[in-house]
Enzyme design. Structure first.
Site, PDB file in Angstrom:
ATOM      1  N   ALA A  99      57.125 -18.193 -20.152  1.00 44.17           N
ATOM      2  CA  ALA A  99      56.593 -16.856 -19.905  1.00 44.17           C
ATOM      3  C   ALA A  99      55.069 -16.824 -19.993  1.00 44.17           C
ATOM      4  O   ALA A  99      54.446 -15.878 -19.536  1.00 44.17           O
ATOM      5  CB  ALA A  99      57.197 -15.881 -20.909  1.00 44.17           C
ATOM      6  N   LYS A 100      54.469 -17.845 -20.610  1.00 46.93           N
ATOM      7  CA  LYS A 100      53.007 -17.963 -20.769  1.00 46.93           C
ATOM      8  C   LYS A 100      52.388 -16.645 -21.234  1.00 46.93           C
ATOM      9  O   LYS A 100      51.442 -16.135 -20.643  1.00 46.93           O
ATOM     10  CB  LYS A 100      52.357 -18.440 -19.479  1.00 46.93           C
ATOM     11  CG  LYS A 100      52.787 -19.863 -19.097  1.00 46.93           C
ATOM     12  CD  LYS A 100      51.947 -20.435 -17.993  1.00 46.93           C
ATOM     13  CE  LYS A 100      52.395 -21.825 -17.596  1.00 46.93           C
ATOM     14  NZ  LYS A 100      53.725 -21.902 -16.962  1.00 46.93           N
ATOM     15  N   ARG A 101      52.909 -16.125 -22.345  1.00 47.43           N
ATOM     16  CA  ARG A 101      52.420 -14.857 -22.860  1.00 47.43           C
ATOM     17  C   ARG A 101      51.180 -15.047 -23.732  1.00 47.43           C
ATOM     18  O   ARG A 101      51.010 -16.082 -24.373  1.00 47.43           O
ATOM     19  CB  ARG A 101      53.512 -14.155 -23.685  1.00 47.43           C
ATOM     20  CG  ARG A 101      54.715 -13.717 -22.865  1.00 47.43           C
ATOM     21  CD  ARG A 101      54.315 -12.754 -21.763  1.00 47.43           C
ATOM     22  NE  ARG A 101      55.480 -12.110 -21.163  1.00 47.43           N
ATOM     23  CZ  ARG A 101      55.890 -12.302 -19.919  1.00 47.43           C
ATOM     24  NH1 ARG A 101      55.252 -13.110 -19.113  1.00 47.43           N
ATOM     25  NH2 ARG A 101      56.940 -11.652 -19.460  1.00 47.43           N
TER      26      ARG A 101
ATOM     27  N   THR B  67      56.585 -20.325 -24.005  1.00 46.26           N
ATOM     28  CA  THR B  67      55.227 -20.826 -23.749  1.00 46.26           C
ATOM     29  C   THR B  67      54.224 -19.682 -23.953  1.00 46.26           C
ATOM     30  O   THR B  67      54.479 -18.534 -23.593  1.00 46.26           O
ATOM     31  CB  THR B  67      55.081 -21.394 -22.318  1.00 46.26           C
ATOM     32  OG1 THR B  67      55.448 -20.390 -21.370  1.00 46.26           O
ATOM     33  CG2 THR B  67      55.957 -22.626 -22.118  1.00 46.26           C
TER      34      THR B  67
END
Ligand SMILES: O=C(O)c1cc(=O)[nH]c(=O)n1[C@@H]1O[C@H](COP(=O)(O)O)[C@@H](O)[C@H]1O
Length: 281
Positions: free
Chosen positions: A101-103, A130
């Site tokens: 999700a690359k938050r 992620t």
């Protein structure tokens, strides 16, 4: 979704899975072009069939799966429902999950993202998620602490596999942005000193070549898993990874999406592509 009362933390569970199955994560990236190549509609139902087929094919072979959240978000709530089902099925299939999700956000909002991806009882809870540290590593605190409290993990972007990443991550030379992220993760993993591996992982592309040496970055000191995208479709090989990661290689989890998914929808062809990829690692 995984439950919080796991005996071991995420890092230890991942290390065990890597010993048992090998150091490979299969990315589940249902790109519109792949759905079409598989004869599936570009719809939530297409996502569901695609996801469950990949899971059935690779669960016995992969230490983890990594669904790419963006490609589920394309279909709004119905797409996210397909992702929820995949996360639930993965528990039954005994494979660890990395929600890609690359938050990353200011701390108060970060608590919301942490809740969504790492809280017991959340429909989207995964074993790990992620995170992007470019609002400052410390802004990730709510996710770091929630993961630590319930046996889950995170993977923080350090040196990404895309060529543009260097324009931010290499800045600072011997005191580069990437090096600071690596040092912060190493410090954070001190709380997992009694575990086989810490639960704060890093993302370092399999494509980064000599960047680690040039920037003076020591990944072996991190004591956490290193997720290495770039295998297959982005051109990196197992040999590249051994050369790039050196002494840190035992903690490296290679990940490939399109390079394996292109073999579908046939289950045995997907398994063969996964086995071939594993052989190179
Ligand atoms: O966090 C990631 O997984 C990631 C980080 C990175 O530096 N590079 C990278 O490619 N990824 C992800 O890894 C997957 C790579 O897909 P393939 O190139 O098809 O194997 C995609 O879902 C990317 O978003």
């Amino acid at each position: 979704m995984p439950s919080s009362n796991e005996a071991n933390g995420f890092g230890t569970r991942l290390a065990e899975a890597m010993v048992a199955k090998g150091p490979l994560c299969v990315g589940i990236d249902p790109h519109p072009g792949l759905l079409a190549a598989w004869g599936l509609p570009d719809s939530a139902q297409g996502l569901r069939t695609f996801s469950q087929t990949v899971l059935e094919a690779v669960a016995p072979l992969a230490a983890a799966i990594k669904p790419q959240v963006a490609l589920y978000e394309r279909h709004g709530s119905a797409g996210l429902a397909a992702l929820e089902e995949l996360l639930e099925s993965s528990v039954q299939a005994g494979v660890l999950t990395i929600a890609d999700a690359k938050r990353g956000d200011i701390g108060s909002t970060m608590a919301g993202y942490a809740d969504a991806w790492l809280r017991d009882g959340s429909a989207l809870a995964a074993d790990s998620v992620t995170l992007s540290p470019y609002l400052g590593f410390e802004s990730l605190r709510p996710a770091l602490d929630l993961a630590a409290s319930n046996g889950r993990g995170v993977f923080v972007l350090a040196l990404t596999s895309n060529p543009e990443g260097a324009s931010v991550q290499h800045v600072g030379g011997n005191e580069s942005v990437a090096k600071r992220i690596v040092q912060a993760a190493a410090l954070e993993n001190q709380r997992y000193a009694n575990e086989t591996l810490g639960s704060v992982g890093l993302v370092v592309g399999a494509t980064v070549g000599t960047a680690l040496t040039e920037l003076g970055i020591d990944l072996a000191s991190v004591n956490g898993p290193i997720l290495a995208p770039g295998l297959g479709a982005q051109g990196a090989t197992g040999a590249d990874m051994r050369a790039t990661f050196g002494a840190a290689y035992p903690a490296v989890l290679g990940t490939s999406s399109r390079g394996i998914l292109a073999a579908g929808p046939d289950i045995s062809a997907l398994r063969q592509a996964t086995t071939e990829t594993l052989k190179g690692l």
